[in-house]
Design a protein around this motif. Structure first.
Motif, mmCIF file in Angstrom:
data_model
loop_
_atom_site.group_PDB
_atom_site.id
_atom_site.type_symbol
_atom_site.label_atom_id
_atom_site.label_comp_id
_atom_site.label_asym_id
_atom_site.label_seq_id
_atom_site.Cartn_x
_atom_site.Cartn_y
_atom_site.Cartn_z
ATOM 1 N N TYR A 191 -26.918 36.519 46.563
ATOM 2 C CA TYR A 191 -25.911 37.573 46.425
ATOM 3 C C TYR A 191 -25.902 38.093 44.994
ATOM 4 C CZ TYR A 191 -21.713 40.287 46.291
ATOM 5 O OH TYR A 191 -20.853 41.339 46.104
ATOM 6 N N ASP A 192 -26.019 39.394 44.844
ATOM 7 C CA ASP A 192 -26.052 40.049 43.532
ATOM 8 C C ASP A 192 -24.710 40.741 43.326
ATOM 9 O OD1 ASP A 192 -26.830 41.162 41.147
ATOM 10 O OD2 ASP A 192 -28.025 42.763 42.044
ATOM 11 N N GLY A 193 -23.780 40.040 42.660
ATOM 12 C CA GLY A 193 -22.419 40.545 42.517
ATOM 13 C C GLY A 193 -22.124 41.119 41.154
ATOM 14 N N ALA A 194 -20.835 41.291 40.875
ATOM 15 C CA ALA A 194 -20.395 41.937 39.636
ATOM 16 C C ALA A 194 -20.821 41.164 38.402
ATOM 17 C CB ALA A 194 -18.874 42.104 39.648
ATOM 18 N N GLY A 195 -20.923 39.844 38.525
ATOM 19 C CA GLY A 195 -21.307 39.044 37.377
ATOM 20 C C GLY A 195 -22.753 39.207 36.961
ATOM 21 N N HIS A 196 -23.511 39.994 37.727
ATOM 22 C CA HIS A 196 -24.943 40.173 37.441
ATOM 23 C C HIS A 196 -25.258 41.581 36.933
ATOM 24 C CE1 HIS A 196 -26.214 36.407 39.606
ATOM 25 N NE2 HIS A 196 -25.009 36.582 40.097
ATOM 26 N N ARG A 197 -24.242 42.303 36.497
ATOM 27 C CA ARG A 197 -24.463 43.721 36.192
ATOM 28 C C ARG A 197 -24.778 44.009 34.736
ATOM 29 N NH1 ARG A 197 -19.522 45.720 40.072
ATOM 30 N NH2 ARG A 197 -20.573 45.291 42.047
ATOM 31 N N SER A 198 -24.576 43.069 33.837
ATOM 32 C CA SER A 198 -24.907 43.327 32.437
ATOM 33 C C SER A 198 -26.414 43.378 32.279
ATOM 34 C CB SER A 198 -24.321 42.246 31.537
ATOM 35 O OG SER A 198 -25.006 41.020 31.735
ATOM 36 N N ALA A 199 -26.868 44.069 31.222
ATOM 37 C CA ALA A 199 -28.305 44.211 30.998
ATOM 38 C C ALA A 199 -28.979 42.856 30.814
ATOM 39 C CB ALA A 199 -28.549 45.107 29.780
ATOM 40 N N SER A 200 -28.329 41.957 30.068
ATOM 41 C CA SER A 200 -28.935 40.649 29.814
ATOM 42 C C SER A 200 -28.991 39.819 31.083
ATOM 43 C CB SER A 200 -28.161 39.905 28.721
ATOM 44 O OG SER A 200 -26.824 39.668 29.135
ATOM 45 N N GLN A 201 -27.918 39.877 31.897
ATOM 46 C CA GLN A 201 -27.917 39.120 33.140
ATOM 47 C C GLN A 201 -28.953 39.667 34.110
ATOM 48 O OE1 GLN A 201 -26.072 36.193 34.017
ATOM 49 N NE2 GLN A 201 -27.747 36.302 35.500
ATOM 50 N N HIS A 202 -29.075 40.998 34.153
ATOM 51 C CA HIS A 202 -30.072 41.606 35.039
ATOM 52 C C HIS A 202 -31.475 41.178 34.633
ATOM 53 C CE1 HIS A 202 -31.924 44.417 37.761
ATOM 54 N NE2 HIS A 202 -32.616 44.944 36.768
ATOM 55 N N ALA A 203 -31.728 41.145 33.322
ATOM 56 C CA ALA A 203 -33.048 40.722 32.842
ATOM 57 C C ALA A 203 -33.318 39.273 33.252
ATOM 58 C CB ALA A 203 -33.128 40.877 31.331
ATOM 59 N N ASP A 204 -32.296 38.414 33.145
ATOM 60 C CA ASP A 204 -32.455 37.018 33.554
ATOM 61 C C ASP A 204 -32.726 36.921 35.054
ATOM 62 O OD1 ASP A 204 -32.035 36.134 30.987
ATOM 63 O OD2 ASP A 204 -29.920 35.620 31.303
ATOM 64 N N ASP A 205 -32.020 37.754 35.829
ATOM 65 C CA ASP A 205 -32.211 37.729 37.279
ATOM 66 C C ASP A 205 -33.623 38.164 37.656
ATOM 67 O OD1 ASP A 205 -29.658 36.831 37.755
ATOM 68 O OD2 ASP A 205 -28.832 38.815 38.159
ATOM 69 N N VAL A 206 -34.115 39.229 37.008
ATOM 70 C CA VAL A 206 -35.466 39.713 37.312
ATOM 71 C C VAL A 206 -36.493 38.623 37.008
ATOM 72 C CG1 VAL A 206 -37.248 41.362 36.641
ATOM 73 C CG2 VAL A 206 -34.901 42.148 37.048
ATOM 74 N N ARG A 207 -36.340 37.973 35.857
ATOM 75 C CA ARG A 207 -37.255 36.882 35.499
ATOM 76 C C ARG A 207 -37.182 35.770 36.528
ATOM 77 N NH1 ARG A 207 -36.848 32.184 32.091
ATOM 78 N NH2 ARG A 207 -38.882 31.640 31.173
ATOM 79 N N ARG A 208 -35.996 35.427 36.953
ATOM 80 C CA ARG A 208 -35.787 34.376 37.970
ATOM 81 C C ARG A 208 -36.474 34.743 39.278
ATOM 82 N NH1 ARG A 208 -31.093 31.150 39.822
ATOM 83 N NH2 ARG A 208 -30.675 31.549 42.015
ATOM 84 N N TRP A 209 -36.210 35.973 39.760
ATOM 85 C CA TRP A 209 -36.808 36.400 41.030
ATOM 86 C C TRP A 209 -38.330 36.450 40.948
ATOM 87 C CZ3 TRP A 209 -32.816 40.916 40.986
ATOM 88 C CH2 TRP A 209 -31.556 40.410 41.330
ATOM 89 N N ASN A 210 -38.854 36.900 39.811
ATOM 90 C CA ASN A 210 -40.312 36.955 39.654
ATOM 91 C C ASN A 210 -40.920 35.554 39.688
ATOM 92 O OD1 ASN A 210 -40.421 39.733 39.539
ATOM 93 N ND2 ASN A 210 -40.399 39.833 37.298
#
Length: 244
Positions: A191-210
């Motif tokens: 689940y990609d919620g409000a806590g994942h919307r900052s630029a730094s969090q998004h970058a961490d999420d992309v790295r995680r998913w990759n």
């Protein structure tokens, strides 16, 4: 700003013998996931109470299931016990929101083991209205759930017949926990919620998913828009990924 306690204090001026229950009582007991807006819900016995902003339920809470608090002026405030409050939420809310309330109970104050506490309460008071509904909803509880949206997504998966997933699954060889994982099929649902919307969090999420994809995982990312507005599209993605 009004708090649950001050809202109750104002309500008992009109209903002095009433007992707070529902989301009002859950908030007073420290539930972490109350909705942004909820009524002042009171158990008022056999009285008829019609007041704006008050949901009056015509039944009584047993005295031993009432906790008495004091407001800032020293006036007593009567609140249903955590177990009774959760029973009321389980029987009065719709299924999904009832399970949200029950899932969050382990984080309510000292924490409540819903799967034991609510059935034990109902054994003490046989014949209560809504008993069967409450027990069915308690059976759906997953204490490891970390947010209301995760509860809603979990029920969505279950309703599609996509069972066999693990909640908060720790991926072997990677420092990640997955919201929902089907390890045998290497499918993760996040689940990609409000806590994942900052630029730094998004970058961490992309790295995680990759990194997960490089390790062979299929990652399905779910947003509130996808869950609420395009559920058929989400269902198609999930069913295709899981080969069902």
């Amino acid at each position: 700003m009004a708090t649950p306690v001050t809202r109750l204090a104002a309500a008992i001026i009109a209903c002095p013998d009433a007992v707070a229950t529902g989301w009002l009582a859950a908030s007073i007991h420290g539930h972490p996931w109350p909705p942004r807006e909820f009524p002042v819900e009171l158990a008022v016995g056999l009285k008829r109470v019609r007041r704006p902003g008050i949901t009056a339920r015509r039944y009584g809470v047993p005295e031993e299931q009432i906790v008495t608090l004091l407001d800032t002026d020293g006036r007593p405030l009567r609140v249903a016990s955590p177990e009774w409050t959760l029973f009321d939420l389980a029987r009065h809310l719709d299924r999904t929101e009832a399970v949200v309330a029950l899932d969050g109970a382990s984080r309510m104050g000292a924490g409540v083991d819903v799967k034991r506490a609510v059935p034990a309460l109902l054994d003490r008071y046989p014949g209560l209205r809504g008993r069967r509904v409450a027990l069915r909803r308690c059976a759906l509880v997953e204490p490891a759930t970390e947010s209301p949206m995760e509860t809603r997504l979990r029920l969505f998966l279950t309703d599609l017949g996509l069972t066999g997933f693990q909640v908060q699954y720790r991926t072997p060889g990677l420092p990640y926990r997955l919201d929902f994982a089907f390890p045998d099929r290497m499918v993760a649902v996040e689940y990609d919620g409000a806590g994942h919307r900052s630029a730094s969090q998004h970058a961490d999420d992309v790295r995680r998913w990759n990194r997960l994809r490089a390790a062979g995982w299929t990652v399905i990312t779910v947003t509130a828009t996808l869950l609420y507005r395009r559920p058929d599209e989400l269902a198609s993605h999930l069913i295709t990924a899981l080969g069902s």
